[in-house]
Write an enzyme that holds these catalytic residues in place. Sequence first.
Site, PDB file in Angstrom:
ATOM      1  N   ASN A  67       0.860  -1.176   0.000  1.00  0.00           N
ATOM      2  CA  ASN A  67       0.000   0.000   0.000  1.00  0.00           C
ATOM      3  C   ASN A  67       0.905   1.237   0.000  1.00  0.00           C
ATOM      4  OD1 ASN A  67      -1.747   2.093   0.558  1.00  0.00           O
ATOM      5  ND2 ASN A  67      -3.017   0.852   1.924  1.00  0.00           N
ATOM      6  N   TYR A 160      -8.961  15.083  -6.461  1.00  0.00           N
ATOM      7  CA  TYR A 160      -8.200  14.286  -7.450  1.00  0.00           C
ATOM      8  C   TYR A 160      -7.337  15.235  -8.280  1.00  0.00           C
ATOM      9  CZ  TYR A 160      -7.207  11.062 -11.329  1.00  0.00           C
ATOM     10  OH  TYR A 160      -6.572  10.287 -12.272  1.00  0.00           O
ATOM     11  N   ALA A 162      -6.294  18.230  -7.518  1.00  0.00           N
ATOM     12  CA  ALA A 162      -5.226  18.819  -6.685  1.00  0.00           C
ATOM     13  C   ALA A 162      -4.072  17.831  -6.529  1.00  0.00           C
ATOM     14  CB  ALA A 162      -5.788  19.204  -5.320  1.00  0.00           C
TER      15      ALA A 162
END
Length: 261
Positions: A67, A160, A162
Amino acid sequence: MAQVKYDFSGKSVLVVGGTTGIGRATVLAFARAGANLFVAGLGAEHGRSLGAEVKDIGRDFEFREVNVRDGKAMKRLHEEAFERFGRIDVAFNNAGVSGKTAPVHELEDADYDLLMEVNLKGIFYGLKHQIPHMIAKGGGAVVNTSSLFGVMGFATTAVYCASKWGVIGLTNSVALEVARKNIRVNAIAPGSVMTPLIRDMFGGEQAARDTVLPMIPMGRISDPAEIAQLVLFLSSDAASFITGQAIVIDGGGFVAGADQL
Ligand SMILES: NC(=O)c1ccc[n+]([C@@H]2O[C@H](COP(=O)([O-])OP(=O)(O)OC[C@H]3O[C@@H](n4cnc5c(N)ncnc54)[C@H](O)[C@@H]3O)[C@@H](O)[C@H]2O)c1
């Protein structure tokens, strides 16, 4: 689709966010061009099936389910990749999520954090580990995934956008930091590509088509393999004087501007 032949024989490529979509198509394109691949992303099953495809092509392959929000796991991933291949010549930082599509006043802190931590901080973690390695090895190439939404705004995807504008800021600045160290750092800024992400963003494949097709002068959504070709170009010696750029690949949408919306 026409495929330019690149030669990455003997090179090692790290792809972060390589299990599906653009990342997966890029892994396969690098493998066909001769590279060995170390791939990270979510979805162990995708990792296994991709590994089988890459090994069929005849290249080395390693996969880690990591992750990108987890700084310690990102450090470990890079240590393992450097150890496994000795040298990473190319890194493609591509992990991203669409997040919640809604006006900004309907977003929660968690929506903001997910987008910024996957799409922007994940790339920061990648660069943080890749750059010292490439400096020590005498060079390399990095490609980061921004978006058409990294050079324009779009209602209902403010954070998104940004995060993707941020990717270009990171790319430009890091490119300058390493410009004399034989390391090039560029970004890709794709328009609409038919992948799980765009289906998530607009609520399914048909809804994605209905929303984006009117904005694309070429009249179609791109295939991930077309985006992969740009990544290979930017990673190759053919792009030897290109650094700090974000290359828009969007069937003409950006230059058409607001007239198309
Ligand atoms: N599809 C498009 O139209 C489009 C347009 C512009 C930019 N992009 C960008 O392209 C990139 C790839 O997206 P895609 O369209 O291929 O979609 P996708 O959903 O198929 O791929 C996303 C990849 O990122 C990985 N990923 C997501 N969250 C992660 C996390 N927390 N940790 C590690 N890996 C994670 C996934 O495992 C997958 O490998 C993204 O950065 C996306 O923002 C996509």
